[in-house]
Design a protein around this motif. Structure first.
Motif, short mmCIF file in Angstrom:
data_model
loop_
_atom_site.label_atom_id
_atom_site.label_comp_id
_atom_site.label_asym_id
_atom_site.label_seq_id
_atom_site.Cartn_x
_atom_site.Cartn_y
_atom_site.Cartn_z
N ILE A 193 55.89 16.41 59.35
CA ILE A 193 56.31 16.02 60.71
C ILE A 193 57.81 16.21 61.10
CG2 ILE A 193 54.21 14.60 60.67
CD1 ILE A 193 56.21 12.01 60.77
N ALA A 194 57.93 16.31 62.51
CA ALA A 194 59.30 16.64 63.03
C ALA A 194 59.99 15.02 63.03
CB ALA A 194 59.22 16.92 64.43
N CYS A 195 61.48 15.03 63.31
CA CYS A 195 62.09 13.78 63.28
C CYS A 195 61.28 12.78 64.39
CB CYS A 195 63.44 13.99 64.00
SG CYS A 195 64.39 14.91 62.49
N PRO A 196 60.99 11.45 64.00
CA PRO A 196 60.36 10.69 65.03
C PRO A 196 61.21 10.52 66.46
CG PRO A 196 60.28 9.71 62.61
CD PRO A 196 61.24 11.08 62.65
N VAL A 197 60.75 10.34 67.32
CA VAL A 197 61.34 10.15 68.52
C VAL A 197 62.45 8.95 68.54
CG1 VAL A 197 61.04 9.52 71.05
CG2 VAL A 197 59.45 11.01 69.87
N GLY A 198 63.54 9.14 68.89
CA GLY A 198 64.44 8.13 68.75
C GLY A 198 65.44 8.08 67.58
N GLN A 199 64.93 8.99 66.51
CA GLN A 199 65.66 8.73 65.39
C GLN A 199 66.27 10.23 65.05
OE1 GLN A 199 63.41 7.26 61.98
NE2 GLN A 199 62.03 5.94 63.39
N GLU A 200 66.62 11.11 66.00
CA GLU A 200 67.08 12.32 65.74
C GLU A 200 68.50 12.44 65.28
OE1 GLU A 200 64.14 12.52 68.70
OE2 GLU A 200 65.71 11.39 68.64
N ALA A 201 69.35 11.08 65.59
CA ALA A 201 70.61 11.14 64.93
C ALA A 201 70.45 10.91 63.57
CB ALA A 201 71.42 10.00 65.61
N LEU A 202 69.45 10.32 62.96
CA LEU A 202 69.26 9.87 61.47
C LEU A 202 68.53 10.94 60.56
CD1 LEU A 202 68.23 6.06 61.76
CD2 LEU A 202 70.41 7.09 61.17
N CYS A 203 67.79 11.53 61.32
CA CYS A 203 66.59 12.33 60.92
C CYS A 203 66.88 13.95 61.21
CB CYS A 203 65.33 12.03 61.07
SG CYS A 203 63.91 13.07 60.78
N GLN A 204 67.04 14.92 60.24
CA GLN A 204 67.14 16.20 60.43
C GLN A 204 66.13 16.99 60.07
OE1 GLN A 204 71.24 17.42 59.83
NE2 GLN A 204 71.46 15.45 58.93
N LEU A 205 65.67 18.02 60.49
CA LEU A 205 64.66 18.94 59.84
C LEU A 205 65.47 19.79 58.75
CD1 LEU A 205 62.76 20.36 63.26
CD2 LEU A 205 62.14 18.49 61.53
N GLY A 206 64.51 20.29 57.95
CA GLY A 206 64.88 21.10 56.76
C GLY A 206 63.84 21.72 56.17
N GLY A 207 64.41 22.87 55.47
CA GLY A 207 63.36 23.58 54.63
C GLY A 207 62.51 22.71 53.53
N ASP A 208 61.66 23.43 53.04
CA ASP A 208 60.79 22.72 52.05
C ASP A 208 61.78 22.51 50.62
OD1 ASP A 208 59.14 22.17 49.89
OD2 ASP A 208 57.17 22.97 51.03
#
Length: 208
Positions: A193-208
């Motif tokens: 899943i994508a970064c939870p709403v409101g946590q974009e500053a903590l959580c980043q998308l990345g590859g497998d």
């Protein structure tokens, strides 16, 4: 608040939710200490198991690894570190077309037959309904679904035969892939899943 911190392959989690087994969902025996994830992911998996069972009764969703309780490196994985990844077994049929309850992952060949058990078949309708449920879930936005190319082709054909909307078929095609340089994912889905709403500053998308 549950937090997903860092990248899927370099991160951790705080106050995760643990998956609970139910009428339509089971946890692989070897994954019972790695069934923690962000609530958005856990609830999505539970909802999708119920959705598939409502549409085609008779099968349970089998979950493999999510993340460890605190996240971080998990044996056998490069990702699965921040509560946004889950390995999910593929729905399976026997030679009579009956749904099979599994305790382990089963890999399928180009024809959708079990690689180690020729009597087993890739359950195309249920696996499409599962993928469809994830893509249409608006409370947990899916960012990736990893699956073998030949199984993806079977799923796309099923979607077209069902007359699914072109927009959904295109989204399914864009969201699913076989990761390069890793296992072909012919025995499970890897959903993220994508970064939870409101946590974009903590959580980043990345590859497998």
């Amino acid at each position: 608040m549950s937090l997903s911190v860092g990248l899927p392959y370099d991160g951790w989690q705080l106050r995760p939710r643990r998956v609970r087994e139910g009428a339509h969902l089971e946890i692989r025996p070897g994954s019972r200490n790695a069934n923690y994830g962000h609530p958005s992911l856990v609830y999505m998996l539970e909802r999708s198991a119920d959705d598939v069972a409502a549409a085609l009764p008779g099968a349970k969703l089998l979950l493999g690894d999510l993340s460890a309780a605190q996240g971080g490196p998990l044996a056998g994985h490069r990702s699965h570190q921040n509560g946004r990844d889950a390995d999910v077994a593929l729905f399976t049929l026997d030679s009579r077309g009956r749904s099979v309850s599994l305790e382990h992952f089963v890999a399928f060949d180009l024809r959708g037959h079990g690689r180690s058990r020729a009597d087993l078949r890739f359950d195309v309708p249920r696996n499409w309904l599962l993928l469809r449920a994830w893509l249409l879930d608006r409370r947990a936005m899916v960012s990736h679904v990893f699956v073998a190319r030949h199984l993806k082709a079977l799923l796309m054909a099923e979607a077209r035969e069902r007359g699914e909307p072109d927009e959904l078929i295109l989204r399914a095609a864009n969201m699913t892939s076989q990761p390069e340089g890793l296992s072909d994912h012919a025995d499970h889905f890897h959903v993220r899943i994508a970064c939870p709403v409101g946590q974009e500053a903590l959580c980043q998308l990345g590859g497998d």
